[in-house]
Design a protein around this motif. Structure first.
Motif, mmCIF file in Angstrom:
data_model
loop_
_atom_site.group_PDB
_atom_site.id
_atom_site.type_symbol
_atom_site.label_atom_id
_atom_site.label_comp_id
_atom_site.label_asym_id
_atom_site.label_seq_id
_atom_site.Cartn_x
_atom_site.Cartn_y
_atom_site.Cartn_z
ATOM 1 N N ARG A 180 -71.164 84.443 6.682
ATOM 2 C CA ARG A 180 -70.567 83.186 7.150
ATOM 3 C C ARG A 180 -70.889 82.948 8.613
ATOM 4 N NH1 ARG A 180 -64.544 83.530 4.321
ATOM 5 N NH2 ARG A 180 -65.274 83.385 2.147
ATOM 6 N N GLU A 181 -70.924 84.014 9.408
ATOM 7 C CA GLU A 181 -71.315 83.886 10.809
ATOM 8 C C GLU A 181 -72.751 83.381 10.914
ATOM 9 O OE1 GLU A 181 -70.712 87.542 12.836
ATOM 10 O OE2 GLU A 181 -68.539 87.557 12.585
ATOM 11 N N GLU A 203 -76.184 76.396 11.187
ATOM 12 C CA GLU A 203 -75.755 74.993 11.245
ATOM 13 C C GLU A 203 -75.733 74.485 12.683
ATOM 14 O OE1 GLU A 203 -72.042 75.057 9.230
ATOM 15 O OE2 GLU A 203 -72.926 74.900 7.212
ATOM 16 N N SER A 204 -75.322 75.362 13.612
ATOM 17 C CA SER A 204 -75.327 74.989 15.030
ATOM 18 C C SER A 204 -76.748 74.749 15.524
ATOM 19 C CB SER A 204 -74.644 76.087 15.856
ATOM 20 O OG SER A 204 -74.730 75.804 17.232
ATOM 21 N N THR A 205 -77.673 75.605 15.105
ATOM 22 C CA THR A 205 -79.069 75.449 15.518
ATOM 23 C C THR A 205 -79.677 74.183 14.929
ATOM 24 O OG1 THR A 205 -79.313 77.859 15.660
ATOM 25 C CG2 THR A 205 -81.331 76.560 15.561
ATOM 26 N N ILE A 206 -79.340 73.862 13.686
ATOM 27 C CA ILE A 206 -79.838 72.629 13.072
ATOM 28 C C ILE A 206 -79.361 71.413 13.861
ATOM 29 C CG2 ILE A 206 -79.666 71.154 11.025
ATOM 30 C CD1 ILE A 206 -79.619 73.680 9.328
ATOM 31 N N ILE A 250 -79.682 79.450 0.958
ATOM 32 C CA ILE A 250 -79.889 80.745 0.312
ATOM 33 C C ILE A 250 -78.764 81.715 0.683
ATOM 34 C CG2 ILE A 250 -81.395 82.779 0.244
ATOM 35 C CD1 ILE A 250 -83.758 80.845 0.641
ATOM 36 N N ILE A 251 -78.429 81.759 1.980
ATOM 37 C CA ILE A 251 -77.358 82.658 2.428
ATOM 38 C C ILE A 251 -76.026 82.236 1.829
ATOM 39 C CG2 ILE A 251 -76.084 83.515 4.436
ATOM 40 C CD1 ILE A 251 -78.614 83.275 6.056
ATOM 41 N N TYR A 252 -75.793 80.931 1.752
ATOM 42 C CA TYR A 252 -74.537 80.437 1.178
ATOM 43 C C TYR A 252 -74.415 80.845 -0.286
ATOM 44 C CZ TYR A 252 -70.736 77.295 -0.047
ATOM 45 O OH TYR A 252 -69.543 76.781 -0.492
ATOM 46 N N ALA A 253 -75.520 80.737 -1.024
ATOM 47 C CA ALA A 253 -75.500 81.142 -2.441
ATOM 48 C C ALA A 253 -75.237 82.637 -2.559
ATOM 49 C CB ALA A 253 -76.823 80.777 -3.096
ATOM 50 N N ALA A 254 -75.852 83.425 -1.680
ATOM 51 C CA ALA A 254 -75.634 84.876 -1.711
ATOM 52 C C ALA A 254 -74.192 85.219 -1.368
ATOM 53 C CB ALA A 254 -76.589 85.559 -0.730
#
Length: 281
Positions: A40-41, A47-50, A231-235
């Protein structure tokens, strides 16, 4: 069969179903929770970088739009210098063209004052009114908030072979473009001005191409980060989300156990009077 234990298991399954979280409470899978929190971190950093990428893209597009207007002014200035370079042009006509030429130079200086969130990069650090620019930047810094926070500096570099002796910087004022104080009042001066205008146009073209390259790079970076985030969210979801099939099956089995226990308890209750009657006989 112990009814209380089965009821406790059923309540646990109900809690799992309501929270939709497999780790409820955290002690159910402490290691999984630690991994989930780290993921989550990472998602938050991505998201901040985007968002930072979007800011850079917006900034580059604004300055690119300003350069388009500068290029339009230079195109008109080239038309004027070409006309003034003709031998059949009289002095009155040249004087009128010089006035328009000077006004276009002034407009170029105003355009160079274009800013994004009070950041200036096209005026060379000096505003069109002659005052110093307090928030002038000579590079773009992109903040990257991934596992290791760092910054990427997007420097302004472009091909300089076509700009002759002009300074290869971001200064797109009449001074930076070499068009300040150019005269087209006589044929010889106008011919020299034609060459200077062409060099100024080349510089603006090179800077515009550089902005396009920066925008393309940052857009691709944002797309890659968005894909990585999904991908990370799905994992992360596969670790934390409840397995609903298993949950429902557990609840169903628990209810069946309670029903069986209730039937057996009722059966035993019904048999008790019959046992007493048999003893009395």
């Amino acid at each position: 069969m112990i009814i209380n234990n089965n009821s406790s298991a059923l309540n646990s399954n109900n809690s799992l179903d309501n929270s939709r979280n497999r780790m409820n409470p955290a002690s159910d899978d402490a290691a999984g929770l630690a991994i989930s929190m780290k993921m989550r971190e990472n998602i938050s950093g991505i998201e901040s970088t985007i968002k930072n990428c979007d800011d850079v893209i917006n900034m580059v597009q604004i300055f690119g739009g300003a350069l388009n207007e500068t290029a339009n002014n230079l195109s008109r200035m080239k038309e004027l210098t070409n006309s003034a370079a003709n031998s059949d042009c009289d002095n009155d006509y040249r004087f009128a063209m010089q006035k328009e030429f000077d006004n276009l130079n002034a407009e170029i200086n105003y355009i160079a004052d274009t800013s994004y969130n009070t950041v200036y990069i096209l005026n060379g650090g000096v505003l069109s009114n002659g005052s110093a620019c307090k928030n002038f930047k000579d590079s773009i810094v992109l903040e990257v908030n991934l596992e290791s926070k760092h910054t990427e500096t997007l420097t302004y570099k472009y091909e300089i072979s076509s700009i002759d002796n002009l300074v290869p910087d971001m200064n797109c004022t009449s001074t930076g473009l070499g068009t300040k104080n150019l005269s087209i009042l006589d044929e010889a001066s106008a011919k020299q001005a034609v060459k200077r205008i062409e060099l100024a146009r080349n510089k603006v073209t090179m800077i515009t191409k550089m902005f396009n390259a920066i925008e393309n790079r940052v857009v691709n970076t944002a797309k890659n980060l968005d894909s990585l985030s999904q991908i990370i969210y799905a994992a992360e979801s596969s670790i934390t989300d409840a397995m609903f099939y298993e949950t429902i099956q557990g609840i169903t089995n628990g209810k069946k156990l309670e029903e069986i226990a209730a039937v057996k308890a009722l059966s035993q209750t019904n048999k008790l009077p019959q046992s007493v009657l048999q003893l009395l006989r």
